[in-house]
Design an enzyme around this catalytic site. Structure first.
Site, short mmCIF file in Angstrom:
data_model
loop_
_atom_site.label_atom_id
_atom_site.label_comp_id
_atom_site.label_asym_id
_atom_site.label_seq_id
_atom_site.Cartn_x
_atom_site.Cartn_y
_atom_site.Cartn_z
N ILE A 1 0.84 -1.20 0.00
CA ILE A 1 0.00 0.00 0.00
C ILE A 1 0.88 1.25 0.00
CG2 ILE A 1 -1.75 1.29 1.29
CD1 ILE A 1 -2.86 -1.45 2.22
N ASP B 258 -8.69 6.48 9.64
CA ASP B 258 -9.68 5.50 9.19
C ASP B 258 -9.80 4.38 10.21
OD1 ASP B 258 -11.44 4.22 7.26
OD2 ASP B 258 -9.80 2.81 6.88
N GLU C 116 -12.17 -0.56 18.02
CA GLU C 116 -13.23 -0.46 16.98
C GLU C 116 -14.37 -1.40 17.32
OE1 GLU C 116 -11.60 -0.97 13.04
OE2 GLU C 116 -10.13 0.60 13.34
N HIS D 30 -13.27 2.86 9.37
CA HIS D 30 -12.52 1.74 8.77
C HIS D 30 -13.06 1.42 7.37
CE1 HIS D 30 -9.83 -1.90 9.94
NE2 HIS D 30 -9.75 -1.68 8.65
#
Ligand SMILES: NC(=O)C1=CN([C@@H]2O[C@H](COP(=O)(O)OP(=O)(O)OC[C@H]3O[C@@H](n4cnc5c(N)ncnc54)[C@H](O)[C@@H]3O)[C@@H](O)[C@H]2O)C=CC1
Ligand SMILES: O=C(O)CCC(=O)C(=O)O
Length: 527
Positions: free
Chosen positions: A153, A257, A262, A280
């Site tokens: 990435i 993000d 979470e 996310h």
């Protein structure tokens, strides 16, 4: 044979279920269950396909008594306890490329949104304020982008940022100078990156080394007015310290993000004027979700149906094409590991696995896994080729795989040698007619035998009459001999007898065999 059963436990593109069915698996899609509900259900399944919501904990793995493989439709596998899964012999796979472009694009979107405060301006404009004088942005052209992590990435982000005329610098201890040159980034150390970057974007996995990489201390080392993006994992940034840095102006803006916890329902960052976030969504595009769903289903089905291994994090890869070629070798390798494990006594210190001739052309790792599985089964009956290498290393075994391209007496051969307190002990085997595994040597004695079922290994003095005596003993005790294989070091020296029998040999018969004239060793074996 019944079909392998797969559970999809997170929301996934419907292509995944379709592929599982087409590839011969039964599939259930049951999402949103509590850990207790999943624990109660997981025992039924051979495969589990997940995204990031399902947490595969030791409790879930303990209940997953049939589970063979877990597939993550995505990249990060921090929601799977991989060491525990490995210990349980469960393969863990991910799809390392399917969502990387999408996630890189999200990071670029975050950079642009931060530079121009688009979410904040949008909110107030739609509220009827027309706040034209409140939003002075910055250009990204000519600015320095600091990448922490320059893998798949990170390098896509670098390419996109270069298109935006940014100068890209990267901190990644595993980035080589050649690769840095190839992707056009300057490799720097972390302190240099913190001091020079106008924008910082994180693209590392969450590990013990990367946890809190943007700690309070490191945030204080950043260039004043830096803007920070995290589309990798919560936990890479100290969120409380980031909130303070946003308040003080040390950090001009932050876009997350991902969060330490979470779903993030509350955070010290929420409500700050220079903070923006998404829930996310890094991988949430139609394209990426189709990619990862197709890939994960293909990979899991390939493993469950054909034994192919792709993108496994705890096992070497094995193509579906190579899997059938390897299959007879796996049986041979496991049998040789098992034989040497049953026969070699004392403290094992090392194991050498040699491949000769045609066997040298095949991947060594699966064969090594199978030998170790055979060997380690002496110590634990839940061993398989996924957890065997871990267990062997845990016991301090020095493992070496050696390939000899040249053929010897056989066109293909596996030799397994273990180091014990009393010296090295070696066994070897080949394939007859491409797929029939045969033992051809045991501790330096040539002998041909199929290793199967219950067997008896006897070392005796090579003298007339012994075969009659052992035959009579077994016959008198109602034990039928299936195969009878003989070898000897030299005429009149030490002879080896390996025979297969139709049932386990009782201890008292073993004792009687030990007492026969000329017998040195008697050991029952099982394969
Ligand atoms: N927000 C989202 O929805 C998504 C998040 N991700 C996250 O992005 C992460 C990166 O993904 P990829 O680029 O595909 O992984 P990758 O494995 O290709 O690259 C990670 C890079 O981090 C580097 N790295 C490891 N330890 C480091 C350290 N201590 N300091 C600096 N660099 C270090 C590695 O050398 C590697 O080059 C994933 O681990 C995943 O957690 C991935 C996809 C979607
Ligand atoms: O599945 C998702 O939405 C998250 C993707 C992700 O975080 C990953 O692939 O590492």
């Amino acid at each position: 044979m019944s079909k392998p059963k797969v559970l999809i436990s997170d929301k996934m593109d419907p292509n995944a279920a379709r592929i599982f069915e087409e590839r011969g698996c039964d599939v259930d899609v049951i999402t949103g269950e509590t850990p207790e509900e999943l624990k109660a259900r997981i025992g039924e399944y051979d495969g589990l396909a997940i995204r990031s919501s399902t947490k595969v904990t030791p409790e879930i793995l303990d209940a997953a008594t049939n589970l063979k493989v877990i597939g993550r439709a995505g990249i990060g596998v921090d929601n799977v306890d991989i060491p525990y899964a490995s210990g349980k012999g469960v393969v863990v796979m991910n799809t390392p490329f399917g969502n990387s472009i999408t996630t890189a694009e999200h990071a670029i979107a975050m950079i642009m949104a931060l530079a121009r405060q688009i979410p904040q301006a949008d909110r107030r404009t739609q509220a009827g304020e027309w706040p034209k004088n409140d939003f002075m942005g910055v250009e990204v052209t000519g600015k320095t982008l600091g990448l922490i992590g320059a893998g798949n990435i990170g390098s896509i982000v670098a390419a996109r940022a270069q298109g935006l005329k940014m100068k890209v610098i990267a901190f990644d201890p595993f980035l080589t100078e050649d690769r840095a040159l190839e992707i056009g980034v300057e490799k720097v150390d972390l302190d240099t990156l913190l001091a020079r970057a106008d924008f910082i974007t994180l693209h590392t996995p969450l590990t013990e080394e990367t946890r809190n990489i943007l700690s309070r201390e490191n945030l204080a080392k950043t260039k004043k007015g830096v803007r920070i993006v995290n589309c990798a994992r919560g936990g890479l940034i100290d969120e409380a310290a980031l909130a303070d840095a946003l308040d003080s102006g040390q950090v001009a803006g932050a876009a997350l993000d991902v969060f330490q916890t979470e779903p993030a329902k509350d955070s010290p960052l929420f409500g700050k004027p220079n903070f923006i976030c998404t829930p996310h969504l890094g991988a949430s595009t139609t394209e990426a979700q189709v990619n990862v769903a197709l890939q994960v289903a293909e990979q899991l089905a390939d493993y469950l149906v054909n034994g192919g291994v792709t993108n496994a994090l705890n096992m070497p890869s094995l193509s579906a094409e190579e899997a059938p070629k390897l299959r007879p070798y796996m049986k041979l390798a496991e049998n040789l590991g098992s034989l040497v494990g049953q026969l070699a006594h004392g403290n094992l210190t090392k194991i050498n696995i040699e491949r000769e001739g045609a066997a040298a052309e095949l991947s060594g790792k699966p064969i090594e896994g199978a030998v170790l599985a055979g060997l380690m089964r002496q110590y634990s009956d839940t061993v398989n080729m996924v957890n065997a290498p871990f267990l062997a290393k845990e016991r301090g075994l020095d493992i070496r795989s050696i390939r000899h391209e040249k053929e010897g007496a056989y066109n293909t051969l596996l030799r397994v040698t273990v180091g014990t307190d009393s010296g090295d002990r070696s066994v070897a085997g080949t394939l007859f007619g491409a797929d029939a595994p045969r033992l051809v040597e045991i501790f330096g004695v040539r002998i041909e035998a199929e290793l199967d079922g219950h067997m008896l290994y006897i070392v005796n003095e090579d003298a007339p009459g012994f075969i009659g005596r052992i035959g009579s003993l077994l016959g008198e005790n109602g034990i039928n001999i299936g195969t009878f294989n003989l070898g000897r070091r030299a005429a009149g020296g030490e002879a080896v007898l390996l025979l297969s029998v139709d049932q386990p040999i009782p201890d008292e018969v073993v004792k009687k065999a030990c007492a026969l004239e000329g017998v040195k060793t008697v050991m029952p074996l099982a394969f």
